[in-house]
Motif scaffolding. Structure first.
Motif, PDB file in Angstrom:
ATOM      1  N   GLN A  50       0.847  -1.185   0.000  1.00 13.49           N
ATOM      2  CA  GLN A  50       0.000   0.000   0.000  1.00 13.49           C
ATOM      3  C   GLN A  50       0.889   1.244   0.000  1.00 13.49           C
ATOM      4  O   GLN A  50       1.850   1.312   0.772  1.00 13.49           O
ATOM      5  CB  GLN A  50      -0.888   0.036   1.237  1.00 13.49           C
ATOM      6  CG  GLN A  50      -1.842  -1.137   1.375  1.00 13.49           C
ATOM      7  CD  GLN A  50      -2.645  -1.024   2.665  1.00 13.49           C
ATOM      8  OE1 GLN A  50      -2.079  -0.912   3.752  1.00 13.49           O
ATOM      9  NE2 GLN A  50      -3.956  -1.037   2.554  1.00 13.49           N
ATOM     10  N   ILE A  51       0.554   2.207  -0.833  1.00 16.27           N
ATOM     11  CA  ILE A  51       1.284   3.467  -0.867  1.00 16.27           C
ATOM     12  C   ILE A  51       0.303   4.598  -0.588  1.00 16.27           C
ATOM     13  O   ILE A  51      -0.753   4.695  -1.222  1.00 16.27           O
ATOM     14  CB  ILE A  51       1.966   3.701  -2.233  1.00 16.27           C
ATOM     15  CG1 ILE A  51       2.860   2.521  -2.599  1.00 16.27           C
ATOM     16  CG2 ILE A  51       2.758   4.998  -2.204  1.00 16.27           C
ATOM     17  CD1 ILE A  51       4.074   2.339  -1.733  1.00 16.27           C
ATOM     18  N   GLY A  52       0.656   5.455   0.361  1.00 20.86           N
ATOM     19  CA  GLY A  52      -0.217   6.576   0.689  1.00 20.86           C
ATOM     20  C   GLY A  52       0.532   7.629   1.475  1.00 20.86           C
ATOM     21  O   GLY A  52       1.710   7.474   1.794  1.00 20.86           O
ATOM     22  N   GLY A  53      -0.156   8.696   1.802  1.00 25.33           N
ATOM     23  CA  GLY A  53       0.441   9.763   2.599  1.00 25.33           C
ATOM     24  C   GLY A  53       0.970  10.919   1.786  1.00 25.33           C
ATOM     25  O   GLY A  53       1.228  11.991   2.320  1.00 25.33           O
ATOM     26  N   ALA A  54       1.177  10.718   0.490  1.00 28.89           N
ATOM     27  CA  ALA A  54       1.679  11.752  -0.409  1.00 28.89           C
ATOM     28  C   ALA A  54       1.454  11.262  -1.830  1.00 28.89           C
ATOM     29  O   ALA A  54       1.262  10.063  -2.057  1.00 28.89           O
ATOM     30  CB  ALA A  54       3.169  12.028  -0.153  1.00 28.89           C
TER      31      ALA A  54
END
Length: 448
Positions: free
Chosen positions: A326-330
């Motif tokens: 999972q990739i997130g935050g920006a």
């Protein structure tokens, strides 16, 4: 609902109960059920420490009784500022089992932020790390305790194998008591029934968590109830088909919304999986862990993912167990997104999530173009989102605007912040996320 919190209107609460989103279980009571169902399975891993579900629940029971003996009572607030160690998970569930409310505090925060949290929540306790790299949490807590009537109990975590800086109980002139966290242990006592509508814990808003240290920035506190957070974590786990055979690597700080419940630590435990706690998100720490523990999923910000990709050839770890990152935050660049699958050998999932609630995410079965270029669709069928212009009017699909949301796990107000709530929430309960986004014709969200 706790004084200073904004409840969901009755018509919405009734809808979320009827839909089965809210089920009336407190998070600490859910842990009891998970321990019964998954007892001998491994729940937590950190370094050489491995805890089964049964042992985790037993440790929570005994620490909760120890907190009660030290004077903590239902409804009180306690600041929790710990690294990614099993004691963080144990402490949070133990506080909830007592009926106290953990206030998650990022590890880099210092006296200006922590003292604000103490004043705002009237926190009676602080759980912090041992002194390191010029930071003495005991000295910080003593300074805060001397300035006000609230903070009176300080618990410090010492890594296994190290000696405590003090033995037993000490008390300073202000009347603040100091305890080694490892000494908080007592025979379990009968549980007391509590409502799952109550606040389970407080998260910090993203803007507050990222505020520069030493500034006068006032962290905004997000009250999350047992009902809404249990639903979020469970729904996120279901969205990625999480099972008891999965192993989640908590590479991001465990107190962050991303690592805590998207599905993160809570979602993995709800499915009977194993949580592996990493000391940092650096490739040298995480890639060998993936190989050793056969990690199946993890969550990262884009910058960390870039470092993993760049350093994997040098480290040479076996990542064949990994099925989802999972990739997130920006924002994630398309160039980096396109490298995830071929180089890490797993599926990419883009996520947009906030401490305040709203989670959008791509699904494993989505077309590649959707996964590479969007942050997916809302987690819940009862999430309501809008994309609006500066005047609050909805814009057509494809046009940029501010993302607004309301739903069964998106709060209706910050804690004790009426002025900010008047600006951050619409009159009909939508949260103004502050994020610029557009909606695609097929219902996916692209966050800029």
């Amino acid at each position: 609902m706790l004084d200073g919190c904004t409840p969901w209107p009755e018509e919405f609460a009734d809808r979320y109960w009827a839909a089965g989103h809210w089920r009336g279980h407190t998070l600490d009571n859910l842990l009891r059920g998970w321990a019964l169902e998954y007892g001998p399975r491994t729940a937590l891993v950190h370094g050489g420490t491995r805890l089964t579900y049964a042992n985790l629940n037993r440790r929570v029971d005994r620490m909760a009784a120890g907190f009660h003996l030290r004077g903590l009572r239902p409804g009180q607030r306690v600041i929790v500022q710990l690294p990614n160690v099993p004691d963080l998970v144990i402490t949070v569930f133990a506080l909830m089992r007592v009926g106290a409310m953990p206030v998650f505090c990022p590890l880099p925060h210092r006296a200006p932020e922590v003292s604000h949290l103490v004043r705002t929540t009237e926190a009676v306790g602080y759980v912090g790390p041992s002194a390191s790299e010029g930071f003495d949490p005991m000295a910080m807590a003593a300074g805060i305790a001397s300035q006000g009537p609230f903070l009176r109990r300080v618990f410090t975590y010492e890594p296994p194998g190290t000696s405590s800086p003090f033995g037993g109980l000490t008390t300073d002139p202000s009347g603040c008591h100091y305890f080694p966290l490892g000494s908080i242990d007592a025979p379990p006592v009968p549980a007391q029934a509590r409502s799952a509508d109550q606040v389970a814990f407080f998260l910090l808003s993203a803007s507050a968590a990222e505020a520069p240290l030493g500034t006068d920035a006032a962290p905004l506190l997000v009250p999350r109830t047992h009902n809404d957070y249990a639903y979020q974590a469970r729904a996120a786990a279901e969205s990625v088909s999480l099972t008891e055979n999965d192993v989640y690597l908590a590479a991001h700080p465990a107190e962050s919304p991303f690592a805590l419940g998207c599905p993160g630590i809570v979602g993995t435990l709800s499915a009977g999986g194993t949580v592996v706690l990493a000391d940092s998100a650096e490739p040298a720490d995480c890639l060998p862990l993936i190989e050793r523990e056969r990690v199946t999923l993890t969550s990262l910000p884009p910058a960390a993912a870039q470092r993993w990709l760049d350093e994997l050839p040098t480290i040479g770890a076996d990542l064949s167990s990994l099925r989802l990152v999972q990739i997130g935050g920006a924002p994630l660049s398309r160039a980096t997104a396109e490298r995830i699958g071929p180089e890490l050998g797993c599926r990419l999932q883009q996520v947009f999530g906030m401490a305040e609630g709203l989670v959008t995410l791509t699904r494993p079965a989505d077309p590649d173009e959707t996964v590479l270029t969007t942050q997916g669709r809302p987690l819940s069928p009862d999430d309501e989102i809008r994309v609006a212009d500066a005047d609050g009017n909805d814009v057509p699909d494809g046009e940029p605007g501010e993302l607004l949301a309301r739903g069964p796990y998106t709060v209706r107000g910050y804690y004790r912040a009426p002025d900010r709530n008047a600006r951050a929430f619409t009159s009909d309960g939508y949260f103004r996320t502050g994020a610029t986004a557009r909606r695609t014709p097929d219902g996916n969200v692209v966050v800029r």
